[in-house]
Design an enzyme around this catalytic site. Structure first.
Site, PDB file in Angstrom:
ATOM      1  N   CYS A 186       0.845  -1.196   0.000  1.00  0.00           N
ATOM      2  CA  CYS A 186       0.000   0.000   0.000  1.00  0.00           C
ATOM      3  C   CYS A 186       0.879   1.243   0.000  1.00  0.00           C
ATOM      4  O   CYS A 186       2.073   1.192   0.235  1.00  0.00           O
ATOM      5  CB  CYS A 186      -0.905   0.005   1.219  1.00  0.00           C
ATOM      6  SG  CYS A 186      -1.727  -1.557   1.530  1.00  0.00           S
ATOM      7  N   ARG A 231       2.416   0.458  -6.934  1.00  0.00           N
ATOM      8  CA  ARG A 231       2.495  -0.562  -5.889  1.00  0.00           C
ATOM      9  C   ARG A 231       1.311  -1.533  -5.950  1.00  0.00           C
ATOM     10  O   ARG A 231       1.381  -2.619  -5.399  1.00  0.00           O
ATOM     11  CB  ARG A 231       2.499   0.119  -4.512  1.00  0.00           C
ATOM     12  CG  ARG A 231       3.774   0.870  -4.207  1.00  0.00           C
ATOM     13  CD  ARG A 231       3.593   1.778  -2.999  1.00  0.00           C
ATOM     14  NE  ARG A 231       4.886   2.180  -2.465  1.00  0.00           N
ATOM     15  CZ  ARG A 231       5.443   1.674  -1.382  1.00  0.00           C
ATOM     16  NH1 ARG A 231       4.819   0.738  -0.699  1.00  0.00           N
ATOM     17  NH2 ARG A 231       6.627   2.081  -0.960  1.00  0.00           N
ATOM     18  N   TRP A 289      -4.332  -2.058  -0.584  1.00  0.00           N
ATOM     19  CA  TRP A 289      -4.417  -3.362  -1.233  1.00  0.00           C
ATOM     20  C   TRP A 289      -5.018  -4.297  -0.199  1.00  0.00           C
ATOM     21  O   TRP A 289      -4.440  -4.508   0.862  1.00  0.00           O
ATOM     22  CB  TRP A 289      -3.029  -3.815  -1.675  1.00  0.00           C
ATOM     23  CG  TRP A 289      -2.994  -5.088  -2.458  1.00  0.00           C
ATOM     24  CD1 TRP A 289      -3.289  -5.246  -3.779  1.00  0.00           C
ATOM     25  CD2 TRP A 289      -2.620  -6.387  -1.978  1.00  0.00           C
ATOM     26  NE1 TRP A 289      -3.119  -6.561  -4.161  1.00  0.00           N
ATOM     27  CE2 TRP A 289      -2.704  -7.283  -3.069  1.00  0.00           C
ATOM     28  CE3 TRP A 289      -2.221  -6.883  -0.743  1.00  0.00           C
ATOM     29  CZ2 TRP A 289      -2.408  -8.638  -2.950  1.00  0.00           C
ATOM     30  CZ3 TRP A 289      -1.921  -8.234  -0.622  1.00  0.00           C
ATOM     31  CH2 TRP A 289      -2.022  -9.095  -1.717  1.00  0.00           C
ATOM     32  N   ASN A 334      -0.060   0.614   6.618  1.00  0.00           N
ATOM     33  CA  ASN A 334       0.438  -0.447   5.756  1.00  0.00           C
ATOM     34  C   ASN A 334       0.896  -1.601   6.636  1.00  0.00           C
ATOM     35  O   ASN A 334       1.501  -1.377   7.689  1.00  0.00           O
ATOM     36  CB  ASN A 334       1.639   0.015   4.928  1.00  0.00           C
ATOM     37  CG  ASN A 334       1.256   0.973   3.833  1.00  0.00           C
ATOM     38  OD1 ASN A 334       0.081   1.194   3.570  1.00  0.00           O
ATOM     39  ND2 ASN A 334       2.250   1.550   3.185  1.00  0.00           N
ATOM     40  N   GLY A 335       0.649  -2.838   6.188  1.00  0.00           N
ATOM     41  CA  GLY A 335       1.096  -3.988   6.955  1.00  0.00           C
ATOM     42  C   GLY A 335      -0.077  -4.805   7.455  1.00  0.00           C
ATOM     43  O   GLY A 335      -1.209  -4.673   6.983  1.00  0.00           O
ATOM     44  N   GLU A 382       9.648 -18.008 -15.509  1.00  0.00           N
ATOM     45  CA  GLU A 382       9.437 -16.558 -15.519  1.00  0.00           C
ATOM     46  C   GLU A 382       8.485 -16.148 -16.629  1.00  0.00           C
ATOM     47  O   GLU A 382       7.620 -15.289 -16.442  1.00  0.00           O
ATOM     48  CB  GLU A 382      10.785 -15.851 -15.666  1.00  0.00           C
ATOM     49  CG  GLU A 382      10.720 -14.356 -15.934  1.00  0.00           C
ATOM     50  CD  GLU A 382      10.085 -13.536 -14.835  1.00  0.00           C
ATOM     51  OE1 GLU A 382       9.874 -12.332 -15.038  1.00  0.00           O
ATOM     52  OE2 GLU A 382       9.769 -14.091 -13.752  1.00  0.00           O
ATOM     53  N   LYS A 390       4.954 -14.164 -16.069  1.00  0.00           N
ATOM     54  CA  LYS A 390       4.606 -12.895 -16.713  1.00  0.00           C
ATOM     55  C   LYS A 390       3.252 -12.990 -17.411  1.00  0.00           C
ATOM     56  O   LYS A 390       2.428 -12.076 -17.329  1.00  0.00           O
ATOM     57  CB  LYS A 390       5.684 -12.501 -17.729  1.00  0.00           C
ATOM     58  CG  LYS A 390       6.938 -11.959 -17.112  1.00  0.00           C
ATOM     59  CD  LYS A 390       6.701 -10.576 -16.522  1.00  0.00           C
ATOM     60  CE  LYS A 390       7.716 -10.264 -15.435  1.00  0.00           C
ATOM     61  NZ  LYS A 390       7.516 -11.012 -14.197  1.00  0.00           N
ATOM     62  N   GLU A 416       0.498 -13.028 -14.836  1.00  0.00           N
ATOM     63  CA  GLU A 416       0.353 -11.771 -14.101  1.00  0.00           C
ATOM     64  C   GLU A 416      -0.458 -10.743 -14.868  1.00  0.00           C
ATOM     65  O   GLU A 416      -1.315 -10.059 -14.279  1.00  0.00           O
ATOM     66  CB  GLU A 416       1.742 -11.189 -13.796  1.00  0.00           C
ATOM     67  CG  GLU A 416       2.487 -11.876 -12.677  1.00  0.00           C
ATOM     68  CD  GLU A 416       3.838 -11.244 -12.420  1.00  0.00           C
ATOM     69  OE1 GLU A 416       4.212 -11.084 -11.255  1.00  0.00           O
ATOM     70  OE2 GLU A 416       4.545 -10.923 -13.404  1.00  0.00           O
ATOM     71  N   HIS A 449       6.478 -36.420 -18.022  1.00  0.00           N
ATOM     72  CA  HIS A 449       6.129 -36.926 -16.694  1.00  0.00           C
ATOM     73  C   HIS A 449       4.862 -36.265 -16.157  1.00  0.00           C
ATOM     74  O   HIS A 449       4.746 -36.011 -14.963  1.00  0.00           O
ATOM     75  CB  HIS A 449       7.301 -36.721 -15.726  1.00  0.00           C
ATOM     76  CG  HIS A 449       8.528 -37.487 -16.106  1.00  0.00           C
ATOM     77  ND1 HIS A 449       8.630 -38.849 -15.951  1.00  0.00           N
ATOM     78  CD2 HIS A 449       9.683 -37.080 -16.675  1.00  0.00           C
ATOM     79  CE1 HIS A 449       9.810 -39.251 -16.391  1.00  0.00           C
ATOM     80  NE2 HIS A 449      10.469 -38.196 -16.837  1.00  0.00           N
ATOM     81  N   LYS A 455       3.027  -4.305  -5.943  1.00  0.00           N
ATOM     82  CA  LYS A 455       4.422  -4.235  -6.364  1.00  0.00           C
ATOM     83  C   LYS A 455       5.359  -4.762  -5.290  1.00  0.00           C
ATOM     84  O   LYS A 455       6.259  -5.541  -5.568  1.00  0.00           O
ATOM     85  CB  LYS A 455       4.792  -2.789  -6.714  1.00  0.00           C
ATOM     86  CG  LYS A 455       6.206  -2.629  -7.256  1.00  0.00           C
ATOM     87  CD  LYS A 455       6.381  -3.340  -8.572  1.00  0.00           C
ATOM     88  CE  LYS A 455       7.751  -3.103  -9.166  1.00  0.00           C
ATOM     89  NZ  LYS A 455       7.998  -3.948 -10.341  1.00  0.00           N
TER      90      LYS A 455
END
Length: 607
Positions: free
Chosen positions: A2, A27, A74, A98-99, A479, A483, A486, A502, A602
């Protein structure tokens, strides 16, 4: 995660508060709000969704005042609704947080038993009620904060305003970053230097447990025990232009195209071009005595660590363990004397990674960190600080931070090999030569942007996509899948190519594109065999390779993406570009929010 901003100013603050929130949109957030103080009244305006909704609210009902706090939330506890949006307030106190307050249920139940009523589902609201109780009992703001902070378990950055004290704010932090900014007759609070960049370049980073009384004349800072403390005022270096997209459609696109420049900037800090050697920042321990490396990271940074594991073991012959930070402490890892724990983080504030760092420090490990924010908590607690020089990364999906991390990790692996006598001067010079080729090769890879954009429509309709790679390209497959997930919201998975038979091969049909990362080289033939297994089952292959690889295996592919021929050392940096661009262009075809994808933040500063 946040965003927080607070201003004790000389003029109206609402517009500047919202501008600060705008600078922290990167963020990730799902609601926002401001609270100003004017003529003895706390004036709150909140809205769910994007900042434009808050602006609409403020246009209809302005919030006047020369002092105020603001927040982008968030959601953790409670849905992203207006009632759960910050600031939270009583008649006497308003705050943003925040937290996560881990013991909020016990605190909330006790407050309810004492007759306090709540309007939200959040953990944060308990803090405003606890402080209000103290104020209503006749305590000063400072006394109230000192009484409440020890009751809180978890992580927090707080900015608090008091109805009866229109001249001050109080900020506090534990496990979540908070900075104080100093202006001319004004003082500021912010989650990071970037939020304050248009207001001031003179900032102080609060340390763990610090709290500060903010007035127009400056800040009084106290440590966790309530003792007045002195913290250094530094020049932030954050640019007010850092959040400008320029001519690019999205920040992510801009940051993908910045990679040749920022990788070059990063390498300049780690190589001596004159004698083709690697130079690290000065350290006060003997790197040659490191007998084991433990890598800990999250998300994209974890995949950078996976690539680095290959380098450390191949170059320096040092055994490497690697963990995702959220799992690391809970498996009770064996940390033997002589080990180095290496933490990789874009922000340097990721809660899981920071907790793992402190666990390793207590276990006697030498601490090394690769971070993009050299003033972050991880950076300040490290024995060896290895900064990347990617500059602010605004897009939530990491791009340039990843390739800069790879550049630093390659340099570190080679330097460790030299120190351990596993790499001679000629070999070191060869590694440096290839690293210095990376920016030009990245630029060449970006030259295929139009071709990648033209074939994105082939991937956009898919519900599932597989990525395959061998060796160092396996982490790149992971990765690439991350992406795509996301920013396009397509389900995607990355696999080592040899593992396809497999299990994942059961998913193959004409509706599941398979992205294969396969530069020509020793492992190419094996990867071609895996591609043929896909094609034999009706799968549609997109081959990412160089001209030699495409000539050998590209004939039956749905599409090919050509990359320059590069040395295997820098292939992970170069092949990051096409997977980034493919995800970006697929997301554009689908019309998703590229820079602020749903549900993502973020910097994840809560566990």
């Amino acid at each position: 995660m946040c965003g927080i901003i607070g201003i004790v100013g000389k003029e109206e603050v609402a517009d500047r508060l919202v501008d600060g929130l705008r600078r922290m949109e990167y963020r990730g957030y799902d609601s926002s709000g401001v609270c100003t103080l004017d003529e003895g009244l706390l004036i709150r305006r909140r809205a769910e969704g994007k900042l434009v909704n808050l602006l609409t609210e403020l246009a209809a009902s302005p919030a006047r005042g020369h002092i105020g706090i603001a927040h982008t939330r968030w959601a953790t506890h409670g849905a992203p609704t207006t009632s759960n949006a910050h600031p939270h307030a009583t008649d006497e106190v308003a705050l943003v947080h925040n937290g996560i307050i881990e013991n909020f249920r016990q605190l909330r139940e006790a407050l309810a038993d004492r007759g306090r009523t709540f309007e939200s589902e959040t953990d944060s609201e308990v803090v405003v009620h606890l402080i209000s109780e103290q104020i209503e009992a006749g305590k000063s703001p400072q006394e109230a904060v000192m009484a409440v902070l020890p009751q809180l378990r978890g992580a927090f950055a707080l900015a608090i305003t008091f109805r009866q004290h229109p001249e001050m704010l109080i900020g506090a932090r534990l496990g979540s970053p908070l900075v104080v900014g100093f202006g001319e007759g004004e003082t500021y609070l912010g989650s990071d230097a970037l939020a304050l960049a248009p207001l001031t370049q003179r900032i102080t980073y609060l340390e763990e447990g610090d709290w500060a009384v903010i007035t127009r004349d400056g800040a009084q800072i106290f440590d966790a025990e309530g003792n007045q403390a002195t913290r250094e005022i530094t020049a932030s270096g954050a640019s007010a232009a850092a959040i400008e997209k320029g001519n690019y459609r999205h920040f992510m696109q801009k940051e993908i195209f910045e990679q040749p420049t920022v990788v070059a900037q990063t390498l300049q800090s780690y190589v001596r071009q004159a004698d083709r050697s690697i130079a690290l920042p000065q350290i006060d321990f003997d790197l040659s005595q490191i007998n084991r490396i433990t890598i800990v990271a999250c998300g994209t940074s974890y995949y950078a660590g996976m690539v680095a594991k290959y380098w450390f073991e191949q170059f320096a012959r040092v055994p490497v363990d690697i963990d995702v930070a959220s799992e690391f402490r809970y498996r009770e890892p064996v940390l033997e004397p002589g080990g180095m724990a290496l933490f990789i983080s874009q922000s340097g504030e990721t809660a899981d990674t920071l907790a793992a760092l402190r666990h390793c420090k207590q276990a006697g490990q030498t601490i090394a960190v690769v971070v993009n924010v050299p003033t972050s908590s991880m950076a300040r607690e490290a024995d060896l600080l290895l900064p990347t020089h990617a500059g602010p990364e605004i897009g939530v999906a990491s791009t340039k931070a990843f390739t800069c991390q790879l550049a630093v990790l390659a340099a570190l692996a080679a330097h460790l090999a030299v120190k351990r006598g596993r790499m001679d001067r000629a070999e070191e010079a060869s590694v440096v030569t290839h690293l210095l080729e990376a920016p030009a090769c990245l630029n060449a890879a970006l030259g295929y942007d139009d071709e990648i954009a033209a074939m994105a429509h082939l991937i956009a309709p898919a519900r599932d996509v597989l990525y395959l790679g061998r060796g160092q390209d396996f982490p790149l497959a992971l990765e690439g899948a991350l992406k795509l997930k996301e920013i396009s919201y397509i389900h995607a998975e990355g696999y080592a190519s040899g593992e396809m038979k497999h299990g994942p091969i059961a998913l193959i049909d004409e509706d599941v594109p398979v992205i294969v990362l396969a530069p020509s080289g020793p492992l190419f033939e094996k990867t071609v065999s895996n591609m043929q297994e896909v094609s034999a089952r009706g799968g549609k292959v997109v081959l990412i390779s160089d001209s030699e690889g495409i000539a050998e295996a590209g004939e039956d592919c749905m599409a090919v993406i050509e990359m320059p021929k590069v040395h295997p050392l820098i292939a992970p940096l170069v092949y990051a570009v096409p997977v980034q661009l493919l995800a970006y262009h697929v997301a554009c075809v689908k019309g998703t929010d590229v820079d602020q994808p749903r549900n993502l933040a973020k910097s994840v500063t809560v566990e």
